[in-house]
Design an enzyme around this catalytic site. Structure first.
Site, PDB file in Angstrom:
ATOM      1  N   CYS A   9       3.187  -2.964   3.961  1.00 56.09           N
ATOM      2  CA  CYS A   9       2.382  -1.786   4.299  1.00 56.09           C
ATOM      3  C   CYS A   9       3.202  -0.979   5.307  1.00 56.09           C
ATOM      4  CB  CYS A   9       0.985  -2.153   4.793  1.00 56.09           C
ATOM      5  SG  CYS A   9       0.903  -2.975   6.389  1.00 56.09           S
ATOM      6  N   THR A  19       3.300  -0.830   8.653  1.00 58.13           N
ATOM      7  CA  THR A  19       3.859  -1.679   9.710  1.00 58.13           C
ATOM      8  C   THR A  19       4.036  -3.130   9.288  1.00 58.13           C
ATOM      9  OG1 THR A  19       1.622  -2.158  10.460  1.00 58.13           O
ATOM     10  CG2 THR A  19       2.766  -0.308  11.534  1.00 58.13           C
ATOM     11  N   ASP A  47       0.869  -1.176   0.000  1.00 64.25           N
ATOM     12  CA  ASP A  47       0.000   0.000   0.000  1.00 64.25           C
ATOM     13  C   ASP A  47       0.907   1.227   0.000  1.00 64.25           C
ATOM     14  OD1 ASP A  47       0.867   0.410   2.606  1.00 64.25           O
ATOM     15  OD2 ASP A  47      -1.144   0.459   3.484  1.00 64.25           O
ATOM     16  N   HIS A  90       9.846 -23.924   9.412  1.00 69.60           N
ATOM     17  CA  HIS A  90       8.849 -24.573  10.264  1.00 69.60           C
ATOM     18  C   HIS A  90       7.406 -24.328   9.839  1.00 69.60           C
ATOM     19  CE1 HIS A  90      11.618 -25.173  14.038  1.00 69.60           C
ATOM     20  NE2 HIS A  90      12.145 -25.643  12.920  1.00 69.60           N
ATOM     21  N   HIS A 111       6.942 -30.913  10.975  1.00 73.14           N
ATOM     22  CA  HIS A 111       6.243 -29.646  10.747  1.00 73.14           C
ATOM     23  C   HIS A 111       5.098 -29.776   9.741  1.00 73.14           C
ATOM     24  CE1 HIS A 111       9.283 -27.750  13.143  1.00 73.14           C
ATOM     25  NE2 HIS A 111      10.233 -28.273  12.376  1.00 73.14           N
TER      26      HIS A 111
END
Ligand code: RB5
Length: 142
Positions: free
Chosen positions: A64, A66, A7, A97, A132
């Site tokens: 974005c 954050t 964004d 993992h 996993h």
């Protein structure tokens, strides 16, 4: 196949990462927007990249401000395992993992050089499988 999207909050870092992947890592990557600093809604970009990653069985990078909003949005798409990483260890472990298929970064929280290292680590680490696999298979959207 590699897909990248952002964004407005991730626009500047996206350009750096896109160029790094193309020019330094010499990998093909498709830029799915946004293409300017004009305000856009991160869920729209997350959805476009998420669907391309699933369709092509590829890897995505979402940015974005954050990295939080765009990772939350991407993880609403069934089959996406998007990991927000701000250091290399998590980027390595989430491939090993969690078989993460999308990396999220914060354009306003993570510096360019660190972001490049995180991307390089993410793209060069394989899923370990084994114990996993069952855990990853238990992850599903309701
Ligand atoms: C946009 O201002 C900002 O909210 C967005 O980039 C992101 O940080 C949301 O999680």
């Amino acid at each position: 196949m590699l897909f990248i999207g952002c964004d407005h909050g991730g626009f500047e870092l996206k350009i750096e990462i896109y160029n790094y992947i193309k020019d330094v890592l010499r990998l093909d990557i498709t830029d799915m927007g946004c293409f300017s600093k004009d305000s856009v809604d991160y869920p729209d970009i997350a959805e476009v990249v998420a669907k391309s990653v699933l369709e092509k069985k590829g890897i995505g990078i979402l940015i974005c401000g954050t990295g939080v909003g765009i990772s939350i949005a991407a993880n609403k798409v069934d089959g996406v395992r998007c990991a927000l990483c701000s250091e290399e260890y998590s980027a390595r472990m989430t491939r090993k993992h969690n078989d993460a298929n999308i990396l999220a970064l914060g354009g306003r929280t993570t510096g360019v050089e660190l972001a490049k290292s995180i991307v390089n680590t993410f793209l060069n680490t394989d899923f370990e499988g084994g114990r996993h696999t069952n855990r990853v298979n238990k992850i599903a959207c309701q």
